[in-house]
Design an enzyme around this catalytic site. Structure first.
Site, PDB file in Angstrom:
ATOM      1  N   GLY A 134       0.762  -1.102  -0.513  1.00 40.39           N
ATOM      2  CA  GLY A 134       0.132   0.350   0.658  1.00 40.39           C
ATOM      3  C   GLY A 134       1.176   1.092   0.066  1.00 40.39           C
TER       4      GLY A 134
ATOM      5  N   CYS B 282       5.929  -5.619   1.003  1.00 38.15           N
ATOM      6  CA  CYS B 282       5.304  -4.252   1.251  1.00 38.15           C
ATOM      7  C   CYS B 282       5.268  -2.929   2.919  1.00 38.15           C
ATOM      8  CB  CYS B 282       5.379  -3.855  -0.442  1.00 38.15           C
ATOM      9  SG  CYS B 282       5.907  -2.241  -0.378  1.00 38.15           S
TER      10      CYS B 282
ATOM     11  N   GLN C 107       6.510  -3.099   6.147  1.00 38.42           N
ATOM     12  CA  GLN C 107       6.191  -2.292   7.763  1.00 38.42           C
ATOM     13  C   GLN C 107       5.467  -2.121   9.132  1.00 38.42           C
ATOM     14  OE1 GLN C 107       5.978   1.113   4.329  1.00 38.42           O
ATOM     15  NE2 GLN C 107       7.913   0.343   3.589  1.00 38.42           N
TER      16      GLN C 107
ATOM     17  N   ASN D 253       8.955  -1.573  -4.560  1.00 42.80           N
ATOM     18  CA  ASN D 253       8.465  -0.386  -4.963  1.00 42.80           C
ATOM     19  C   ASN D 253       8.032   0.343  -2.760  1.00 42.80           C
ATOM     20  OD1 ASN D 253       6.611   2.083  -4.724  1.00 42.80           O
ATOM     21  ND2 ASN D 253       4.508   0.424  -5.244  1.00 42.80           N
TER      22      ASN D 253
ATOM     23  N   GLY E 232       9.183   3.971  -0.387  1.00 46.41           N
ATOM     24  CA  GLY E 232      10.307   4.627  -0.433  1.00 46.41           C
ATOM     25  C   GLY E 232      10.169   4.518   1.547  1.00 46.41           C
TER      26      GLY E 232
ATOM     27  N   HIS F 263       8.193  -7.422  -3.919  1.00 41.33           N
ATOM     28  CA  HIS F 263       6.918  -8.373  -4.517  1.00 41.33           C
ATOM     29  C   HIS F 263       6.804  -9.429  -4.623  1.00 41.33           C
ATOM     30  CE1 HIS F 263       4.881  -4.477  -3.918  1.00 41.33           C
ATOM     31  NE2 HIS F 263       5.601  -3.642  -3.321  1.00 41.33           N
TER      32      HIS F 263
ATOM     33  N   GLU G 189       4.922 -11.316  -5.422  1.00 40.32           N
ATOM     34  CA  GLU G 189       3.878 -11.056  -5.785  1.00 40.32           C
ATOM     35  C   GLU G 189       3.935 -11.113  -7.863  1.00 40.32           C
ATOM     36  OE1 GLU G 189       3.773  -8.875  -4.219  1.00 40.32           O
ATOM     37  OE2 GLU G 189       3.218  -7.255  -5.334  1.00 40.32           O
TER      38      GLU G 189
END
Ligand SMILES: Nc1ncnc2c1ncn2[C@@H]1O[C@H](COP(=O)(O)OP(=O)(O)O)[C@@H](O)[C@H]1O
Ligand SMILES: Nc1ncnc2c1ncn2[C@@H]1O[C@H](COP(=O)(O)OP(=O)(O)O)[C@@H](O)[C@H]1O
Ligand SMILES: [Mg+2]
Ligand SMILES: [Mg+2]
Lengths: 361, 1071
Positions: free
Chosen positions: A224, A251, A255, A293, A295, A336, A338
């Site tokens: 997300g 992802c 976190q 992906n 940050g 990821h 997936e």
């Protein structure tokens, strides 16, 4: 038509507009994948971000109905060197330009995307604005400066589903999995389905009791957008679920799990976004090329070493990419598995999740 | 896993001479491997017969054998050297195949040599089309329908089942050797037969045609821990049916979605695992049905390949170097990425530009060659171009090709063809098709129609259309001053060269250049960094583009720019790259920063660590000037890259660029007939009588004065392009027509042709005061056979000391007079003790690497140091008198061009060369022949048929052959001469004189060797047939009497003595 991208530090690039027109703010980031723009555009994790593709030729193969990662595009803006004026692929159903228009995404082409990437690499991801409306550069820089930014902002709320739903026809499946939708990519759901799971997708705000009521075999915390620490409600929920079910985080889910386990997260300078990130599995010493992906990252030193073990690291910058609980069937990865877009090297993590559910049964 | 410590000495096999499908890329990979292994402390034993390679430089390996790459000789070397391991995956197909033979002969077992990189079983599984097929089925990959045949009968049966068209693909070959497309049974039988004989195991795959499908390649690497990464994806512009080596190719893949690409990636990983290539790089080819997306696998090369070299240059990831490190036990994550330093090699490069590779063809050199492109490779070289868009890269690539084009047409060279002609030209793949695609779009043929004819993806076609549309827009303005700046910028972004714009706007290239500079429209340079700028890059590997940010770094060191040679073609190949690389090494030794400019991806010169900076750019005035203005070097070296940079010398000088070494004025004197004649006159040197003419009538008149035979040619060409011998007036009229067409701005030159003269090549270096002779080479073949094609011997084996001294004296005089600084090459012809100067090249010649290997002195390096001001005395350079004999032999591509006569003349035709070295002339010669692929027989029947002029010499040769145990067979004319000398001869009919005739015998492999010297004037049809059949059947063919003499001397040695092998390091110590 002219379009401009302006960064909060005064860096401005001018190009040609394609797709929708207007003005949107967001954090400007770059993605180094050479293919997979449709998946990137429809990945909810990009909520709040303006995405630059480092590969210069985009739109070549159009878009199709199969490669959506959610029902629509979430990026705040899209920057490319050259948007192809035609598309060519046997699966293509329409052009990228049309897709952007339909999704009201402002695109810019004809800018030096490499210069922009180098700028972000050296100075970090930044607040920015993309516009076809305001063409005064100074004004645009001010708009960028005063925009919200990502830190501390809960973007999950904006992309999570409004109510619980079942992915596909989940009947006669071996395992029942609850997926916390923080902006879940459809390929996670597709894969769970393929691996024999009944997939129940719930809003990120769903409380623990509702999960207990579902009696799942396992819980998946999805990917997300935004700052994980802002999603405090989910962190609290996860704390309650730990030890009750096998948990798999991907992802942002990774976190959140880190935070629920008492760790800390921090913002990376410019993050990892691309399909070529080398991840080492510390247990097997094997290297997987993964799609990433993010940050933000989990702080390795903030975790309780007696409870949590680091399982994966990124070989480029040695940041944490995966962890597992030493006693509980709980594990997560920053990258990821997936894919979509990206390599399928780490698909086996889904098998690992299935295995942990089997064992827990 | 760390490096293995149980092996210490590693043997590397090179790929031998440059041939079509095996070129400099294997020097590049082998050189990288040598460097990488020695860096790790391994002792390296190298075998390669090609002296023009950097890898055979004595410093590159511990022991360097310039010997023929055949199992018998390798066995000898292994016996002497006792290496612990053999790395077979870096020397192309040659290296791989010979390694297989060594295993099968039990040599590796006997001497306990381990194969590293790929094991025997893996190589077999990948190369044997049958094993490969079943392996692919096992892992669930789709293949075109096919069957395997070991005999013609089997082949025909399969063909009948599959139906036409059919693809024939032999095992264990590359470049599509022996393969092809058959549209009917007749064609099928011919191709199948060549295929069966081309394959090492006499095995061919008879396959369903999927011509027109999209073709892709992936470059894959694997380490001992089974980590696999994809280095690069490549999409072919030309669809299936055109060999990837002959296709325009693009990196990365452009028209695949992530889903499809990942599917291909997964398949590639499964393939490398199943085949079991332990470590290193592999190339895997796929085809995709454009209608359905069905993906099939075409083949896997379990070794570093041409595409790996391309992928390395396209991404900055040094595949061969990493492959070498993986072979000795490292894993990918243990090897740092040189470019970023901080990140490891275990990642997948991602690029932020588009790379286009364009093959270079030389059909014009082979009369009668079919320019249709098929599954069997015909290109002799390639260029690569990098741009931020496909359009930019395509146009840069086209102007790099050295075919006189400056982009995608719009350069004044466009052909005005009718719609029908255009449709006809695009409907089959050929070397001109790319331009015809442009014409098609220009005349309004739709993309759909073009697609239906070509199956070239519409994405590519649309890009071409965009280029054409811009041309039309620009054309409207008629003058540069009226052209909107925005359009000018866009034109540059689309890769338009100043030459093209000058043509479209009726002005000169120089004016466009200056105008642009005024308006600040100049390129920026961006880095090739493997990571799309995600990390900082440390290696300065640049390409130009029209974008906003420039990434070059300022440096205050003294710099020199070296201009490379561009794409390989006949006449200009690896030899010049060798010289450029040496220049770079020399400059770095002298504390200069070396800056390399070149556009050939196969080369060592375009390796990012050869020079301090690398600009991967076309070698045109515009592109070079931009770099010079950015870098501000002390000067530019133009004399080492062959004719390409030399042609730029004058225009660069006019733009105030300092040319290092010999002045362009001297270059001009040497190349200008009139000036050169004066010079020779002044020095009292002789030259064959000659003249210049501008019209046919003038030509005929002058020829009469000079006397036939005469040699005619256009001025300013390399490789003897369009050079012909005219024996009479009718010849002359015909030749003038073709010659004049080649170069309209230049007049035609006419020379007295010296018959039966000995040709000599001399290389020399000079510092402007003193001149040192590098080497004098005596040609085996007489003058009239291009120096690049004849065999030559160093030192001369028949010339008297007086003649040699006189040659040396003339050379020194010429160097002095031309104020040569650096290298110079002179060709002389000696007839009846008179020395004639044929040609002076005030630049490095093709023979420099050969002479360097023969003498042990790196002459190109010496020359470079002279160019930056050193003197020969300072460098302590003197003439070397060698005690061993070195023979250079050329290799020819005739087998690639069906039906082309394998006859030599003043126009160069060879693609590469080998070196034979020994203390005995016969042995050195034999080695050179074997290395060049002549299967010299030890017994059997020799067919002899010679022209009248050779009938004096032939009896001695025949006699010797008989003494050596051969039997002689000849046509009636030659037979009657031989019989007069008491030689027993079997007589055979010529073609048309009854059956069986000589061609029948060649076909049935009853002939072991052919000596056939063509008639001086026009060769007869049946003679041509003899030669083409011999080439097809790979039967050794000798076409000159002097060649026959040398060969027979060699065969005598071959029959009486065993080979001995000696590394060049030892030869050089002896001197
Ligand atoms: N079944 C087929 N139908 C059409 N073209 C083919 C087929 N198989 C191979 N080709 C073409 O032939 C070329 C050479 O075949 P390949 O097996 O790769 O030979 P090589 O091993 O010499 O490289 C390929 O690049 C492809 O374009
Ligand atoms: N006058 C001549 N008589 C006989 N042979 C000649 C003569 N001139 C040139 N040749 C032959 O033609 C070849 C090519 O000529 P050269 O001038 O060297 O052209 P290039 O520039 O292509 O090297 C020479 O190597 C030589 O064998
Ligand atoms: Mg191939
Ligand atoms: Mg010559």
């Amino acid at each position: 038509m002219k379009a401009i991208i302006a960064l909060e530090d005064g860096f401005v690039l001018e190009g040609e507009n394609f797709g929708a027109q207007g003005e949107r703010t967001g954090e400007v980031v770059f993605n180094t994948s050479m293919m997979g723009y449709q998946e990137i555009l429809t990945d909810p994790s990009y909520k709040g971000q303006i995405v630059t593709m480092t590969y210069p030729l985009i739109g070549n193969y159009g878009v199709n109905d199969e490669d959506y990662e959610s029902t629509k595009s979430h990026v705040e803006g899209f920057i490319v060197k050259e948007n192809s004026s035609i598309y060519s692929n046997w699966r293509a159903q329409g052009s990228l330009e049309k897709f952007l228009k339909k999704n009201k995404i402002i695109g810019i082409q004809g800018v030096d995307t490499r210069a922009l990437t180098r700028h972000i690499r050296t100075l970090g991801a930044m607040k920015s604005v993309i516009s076809t409306k305001t063409l005064n550069k100074k004004k645009l820089v001010d708009i960028a400066k005063s925009s919200a930014g990502l830190v501390g902002r809960d973007l999950v709320k904006e992309v999570t589903c409004s109510k619980k739903y079942i992915w596909k026809d989940g009947k006669s499946k071996k395992f029942k999995v609850v997926v916390f939708d923080c902006g879940v990519k459809h390929n996670i759901l597709r894969l769970l389905d393929i691996y024999g799971c009944e997939v129940i997708v719930v809003p990120a705000t769903t409380d623990a009791q509702k999960i207990f009521d579902i009696e799942p075999d396992g819980v998946l915390l999805s990917n997300g957008p935004g700052d994980p620490s802002a999603v405090f409600y989910l962190i609290e929920t996860v704390k309650k679920l730990l030890g009750k079910f096998p948990v798999f985080g991907i992802c942002l889910g990774h976190q959140i799990l880190g935070l629920a386990l008492g760790g800390k997260t921090y913002k990376l300078k410019f993050g990892h976004r691309g399909g070529n990130q080398p991840i080492m599995n510390l247990l097997t010493k094997r290297v997987h090329i993964t799609s990433e992906n993010h940050g933000f990252a989990v702080d390795m030193n903030s975790l309780n070493k007696d409870e949590v073990e680091i399982t994966h690291i990124n070989l480029n910058d040695k940041t944490v990419e995966g962890m597992k609980h030493k006693k509980l069937p709980v594990f997560s990865v920053q990258f990821h598995p997936e894919a979509s877009p990206g390599p399928h090297d780490s698909r086996t993590l889904f098998e690992q999740f299935i295995h942990s559910m089997k064992k827990a049964k | 896993m760390p490096k293995r410590t149980d092996i210490k000495k590693i043997m590397i096999i090179g790929s031998g001479p440059i041939v079509i499908s095996q070129a400099c890329e294997f020097d590049y990979s082998g050189t990288q491997a040598c460097k990488a292994l020695r860096e790790e402390g391994f002792e390296v034993v190298l075998v390669n017969s090609n002296p023009a390679t950097i890898m055979t430089d004595p410093e590159m390996a511990d022991r360097t054998y310039i010997e023929p790459i055949i199992p018998e000789i390798l066995a000898k070397i292994i016996e002497v050297e006792r290496p612990d391991a053999l790395l077979p995956t870096l020397g192309g197909q040659t290296g791989l195949n010979v390694a297989i033979k060594l295993v099968e002969m039990g040599i590796l077992d006997k001497f306990k040599v381990e194969m590293i990189g790929a094991k025997y079983a893996a190589i077999k599984k990948a190369e044997d089309r049958e094993l490969f097929k079943s392996a692919m089925k096992k892992i669930g990959l789709d293949l075109p329908k096919s069957g395997l045949a070991k005999t013609m009968e089997e082949a025909i049966k399969i063909a009948e089942q599959i139906g036409f068209p059919i693809i024939i693909r032999p095992s264990y070959t590359l470049g599509g050797t022996g393969g092809g497309v058959a549209y009917n049974m007749e064609e099928f039988k011919i191709i199948a037969e060549t295929g069966l004989s081309a394959s090492m195991e006499s095995q061919i795959l008879v396959e369903e045609s999927i011509i027109g499908w999209k073709e892709f390649e992936l470059e894959v690497m694997r380490d001992v821990r089974d980590n696999v990464v994809i280095i690069c994806s490549i999409e072919n512009f030309d669809p299936m049916g055109v060999h990837t080596g002959d296709s325009i190719t693009v990196a990365p893949a452009q028209t695949l979605t992530d889903k499809e690409y990942q599917n291909m990636r997964n398949a590639a990983i499964a393939v490398i695992r199943e085949i079991g290539v332990e470590t290193g790089g592999s190339n895997i080819q796929f085809a995709v049905d454009p209608k359905t997306g069905r993906m099939v696998i075409i083949e896997m090369n379990p070794r570093v390949s041409r595409s790996s070299a391309l992928a390395s240059k396209a991404t900055g990831f040094p595949i061969a170097k990493i492959a070498a490190k993986l072979a000795v036990g490292y894993t990918l994550d243990e090897i740092p990425n040189d470019i970023t330093k901080e990140t490891p090699a275990s990642f997948e490069p991602t690029i932020d530009y588009c790379v286009v590779k364009i093959p270079r063809f030389t059909f014009e050199k082979f009369e009668g060659a079919d320019p249709t492109l098929t599954t069997s490779m015909k290109s002799v070289g390639e260029t690569m171009a990098i741009g931020r868009t496909f359009k930019e890269a395509l146009q840069k690539g086209l102007r790099s090709l050295e075919i006189g084009r400056y982009g995608l047409g719009a350069d004044g060279k466009d052909v005005h063809a009718t719609k029908d002609e255009i449709l006809q030209k695009i409907s089959f793949p050929n070397d001109q098709r790319i331009f015809y695609l442009k014409y098609a779009i220009s005349v309004g043929i739709s993309i759909d129609e073009i697609y239906a004819k070509t199956f070239i993806d519409k994405w590519f076609l649309n890009n071409i259309k965009e280029i054409v549309e811009l041309e039309k827009k620009i054309l409207k303005y008629k003058s540069i001053n009226k052209l909107p700046i925005k359009l000018l910028k866009q034109a540059k972004e689309y890769g338009y060269s100043d030459r093209q714009l000058a043509f479209l706007l009726n002005t000169t290239e120089e004016k466009i250049y200056d105008f642009r500079k005024q308006k600040n429209i100049t390129p920026v340079y961006k880095l090739v960094d493997t990571c799309a700028a995600e990390f900082e890059a440390y290696t300065p590997y640049y390409y130009s583009t029209y974008d906003s940010e420039d990434e070059t770094r300022k440096s205050s060191k003294k710099k020199v720019v070296i201009l490379g040679g561009g794409p390989n073609r006949i006449g200009q190949g690896i030899e010049f790259d060798y010289c450029c690389v040496h220049a770079s090494f020399a400059l770095r030794e002298e504390g200069y920063e070396s800056i390399m400019v070149n556009s050939n991806p196969e080369t060592v010169s375009t390796d990012y660590d050869t020079s301090d900076r690398l600009y991967f750019e076309p070698l045109t005035r515009e592109d070079v000037l931009h770099i010079i203005e950015k870098e501000k070097p002390e000067g530019v070296i133009v004399q080492l890259g062959g004719q390409t940079p030399l042609n730029l010398a004058l225009s660069l000088m006019r733009a105030n660029v300092k040319i290092l070494g010999t002045s362009p004025h001297s270059i001009d004197i040497a190349e200008d007939r009139g000036k050169f004649k004066k010079l020779l006159h002044k020095l009292k040197l002789k030259q064959p009588e000659n003249d210049t003419f501008y019209s046919v009538s003038e030509g005929l008149k002058k020829a009469r004065v000079i006397g036939y035979p005469v040699l005619v040619r256009p001025s300013y060409v390399l490789g003897g392009r369009a050079m012909k011998i005219a024996y009479d007036e009718s010849d002359l009229i015909e030749f003038i027509k073709t010659a004049v067409a080649v170069s309209p701005e230049h007049p035609v030159l006419i020379d007295k042709f010296l018959e039966d003269a000995i040709e000599v090549d001399v290389d020399a270096v000079s510092d402007g005061k003193r001149t040192v002779i590098c080497g004098v080479m005596e040609h085996i073949e007489e003058a009239g056979i291009h120096s690049g094609d004849s065999a030559s011997v160093l030192p001369p084996h028949t010339l008297s000391t007086e003649i040699i001294n006189e040659i040396k004296e003339s050379t020194r005089a010429l160097a002095r007079e031309l104020k040569v600084i650096g290298l110079m090459n002179i060709q002389y012809a000696i007839k009846g003790n008179i020395i004639y100067v044929l040609e002076v090249n005030p630049r490095a010649s093709r023979t420099v690497p050969f002479v360097s290997k023969a003498t042990g002195v790196p002459w190109a390096k010496v020359a470079t140091k002279l160019m930056i001001g050193k003197t020969l005395d300072e460098l302590k350079i003197n003439e070397v008198n060698v005690k061993h004999i070195s023979v250079k032999e050329s290799v020819f591509p005739f087998a690639r061009f069906a039906g082309v006569d394998a006859v030599l003349g003043p126009e160069m035709k060879s693609t590469g060369e080998v070196m034979g070295i020994d203390i005995n002339f016969g042995m050195a010669f034999v080695k050179s022949q074997i290395a060049a692929g002549q299967n010299l027989p030890k017994s059997g029947k020799v067919f002899i048929s010679v022209k009248d002029g050779d009938k004096r010499e032939i009896p001695f040769i025949a006699k010797k052959l008989v003494d050596l145990g051969f039997s002689i067979i000849a046509t009636f004319g030659t037979a009657s001469v031989l019989e007069k000398y008491g030689i027993t001869v079997e007589k055979i009919a010529k073609v048309g004189e009854g059956r069986p005739n000589i061609v029948d015998l060649i076909k049935s492999k009853e002939i072991a060797l052919i000596i056939n010297t063509p008639l001086g004037k026009k060769t007869k049809k049946d003679e041509t047939l003899i030669r083409t059949t011999a080439v097809e059947r790979n039967i050794p063919l000798i076409t000159t009497i002097s060649g026959a003499q040398a060969t027979v001397t060699g065969m005598e040695v071959l029959l009486s003595k065993d080979f001995t092998v000696t590394p060049i390091q030892d030869y050089h110590i002896r001197n």
